[in-house]
Design a protein around this motif. Structure first.
Motif, PDB file in Angstrom:
ATOM      1  N   ALA A   9       0.829  -1.205   0.000  1.00  0.00           N
ATOM      2  CA  ALA A   9       0.000   0.000   0.000  1.00  0.00           C
ATOM      3  C   ALA A   9       0.864   1.256   0.000  1.00  0.00           C
ATOM      4  O   ALA A   9       0.577   2.228  -0.720  1.00  0.00           O
ATOM      5  CB  ALA A   9      -0.926  -0.008   1.216  1.00  0.00           C
ATOM      6  N   CYS A  30       2.285   1.723  -3.486  1.00  0.00           N
ATOM      7  CA  CYS A  30       1.274   2.223  -4.431  1.00  0.00           C
ATOM      8  C   CYS A  30       1.002   3.710  -4.215  1.00  0.00           C
ATOM      9  O   CYS A  30       0.870   4.479  -5.183  1.00  0.00           O
ATOM     10  CB  CYS A  30      -0.016   1.426  -4.276  1.00  0.00           C
ATOM     11  N   LEU A  31       0.916   4.119  -2.960  1.00  0.00           N
ATOM     12  CA  LEU A  31       0.700   5.541  -2.678  1.00  0.00           C
ATOM     13  C   LEU A  31       1.874   6.386  -3.160  1.00  0.00           C
ATOM     14  O   LEU A  31       1.687   7.495  -3.682  1.00  0.00           O
ATOM     15  CB  LEU A  31       0.489   5.745  -1.178  1.00  0.00           C
ATOM     16  N   GLU A  32       3.077   5.851  -3.006  1.00  0.00           N
ATOM     17  CA  GLU A  32       4.248   6.594  -3.476  1.00  0.00           C
ATOM     18  C   GLU A  32       4.231   6.747  -4.992  1.00  0.00           C
ATOM     19  O   GLU A  32       4.573   7.812  -5.527  1.00  0.00           O
ATOM     20  CB  GLU A  32       5.526   5.888  -3.041  1.00  0.00           C
ATOM     21  N   TYR A  64       1.758   9.384  -5.835  1.00  0.00           N
ATOM     22  CA  TYR A  64       2.255  10.691  -5.395  1.00  0.00           C
ATOM     23  C   TYR A  64       3.328  11.227  -6.340  1.00  0.00           C
ATOM     24  O   TYR A  64       3.315  12.412  -6.705  1.00  0.00           O
ATOM     25  CB  TYR A  64       2.801  10.566  -3.976  1.00  0.00           C
ATOM     26  N   PHE A 110       4.819   7.163   3.454  1.00  0.00           N
ATOM     27  CA  PHE A 110       3.565   6.498   3.099  1.00  0.00           C
ATOM     28  C   PHE A 110       3.379   5.206   3.894  1.00  0.00           C
ATOM     29  O   PHE A 110       2.246   4.836   4.220  1.00  0.00           O
ATOM     30  CB  PHE A 110       3.538   6.223   1.597  1.00  0.00           C
ATOM     31  N   VAL A 140       0.062   4.483   6.127  1.00  0.00           N
ATOM     32  CA  VAL A 140      -0.736   3.257   6.027  1.00  0.00           C
ATOM     33  C   VAL A 140      -0.786   2.535   7.369  1.00  0.00           C
ATOM     34  O   VAL A 140      -1.841   2.033   7.792  1.00  0.00           O
ATOM     35  CB  VAL A 140      -0.161   2.335   4.937  1.00  0.00           C
TER      36      VAL A 140
END
Length: 214
Positions: free
Chosen positions: A140, A143-145, A148, A162, A166
């Motif tokens: 997670a 994926c957020l990185e 971003y 991140f 999470v």
């Protein structure tokens, strides 16, 4: 002499209402008194099954081709279906004998009839849950990185930021009393899974159409 495996009895003297007086049965009583419906269960099951592993199957099987890929998926489906069917029959059998199990460790201890099996299953479950939790947090955060960096290529946030975000969110969610408290979150997850599946299908059709034009 083996220990007697713990279980949740369906008899009147140990019913969920009476189990409230026994702290050891508080968790079982709470689960058995859940106000969830069948479609809430559908949200939870879909969210539990359709995880990163399942969503990554198209990428994992792309090198196999249509024939071996579909065959592998079919075999995996049959094995999974058989396992769930077998477990359902075992649970029904135990319940008909007055023992309703809501935990895998209790079911294993009852079936195998050995006290050490209860603790063995606890160890296996704890190991698997720890690995899945760590992997989910890392995935997670990664994926957020990615999202971003696409939006803010020169942004100051790094991967560990991140991961911390999470982790904090999961800690907060873990404080909810039951799966029923997560029903709306799991509904949103179900919608996102369906949207992801639709996008993958559209992308595959578009890729085939585009390649055939050339």
């Amino acid at each position: 002499m083996s220990e007697k495996p713990p279980y949740v009895s369906l008899h009147v003297e140990e019913s969920p209402s009476n189990a409230k007086s026994n702290p050891a049965d508080a968790g079982a009583a709470f689960v058995l008194e859940s106000k969830g419906t069948w479609y809430h269960a559908g949200f939870h099951l879909t969210t539990a099954i359709v995880g990163p592993t399942v969503l990554a199957l198209p990428y994992a099987l792309r090198g196999m081709g249509w024939g071996p890929g579909l065959l592998s998926l079919t075999v995996a489906f049959l094995i999974t279906y058989y396992n769930y069917m077998l477990m359902s029959k075992v649970l029904d059998h135990c319940e008909s004998k007055g023992r309703r199990h809501i935990r895998f460790r209790e079911l294993a201890a009852d079936i195998l009839g050995s006290g050490w099996m209860y603790y063995f299953v606890v160890t296996v479950q704890a190991t698997i849950n720890t690995g899945v939790s760590i992997g989910s947090i890392l995935l997670a955060g990664d994926c957020l990185e990615i999202m971003y960096t696409d939006l803010y290529p020169d942004g100051p946030l790094k991967l560990y930021h991140f991961i911390i975000i999470v982790t904090v969110v999961l800690i907060l969610l873990s404080q909810l009393p039951s799966f029923h408290s997560l029903r709306y979150i799991n509904l949103a997850s179900l919608v996102l899974c369906l949207a992801y599946t639709l996008l993958v299908v559209i992308g595959c059709i578009r890729a085939v159409t585009t390649s055939s034009e050339f």
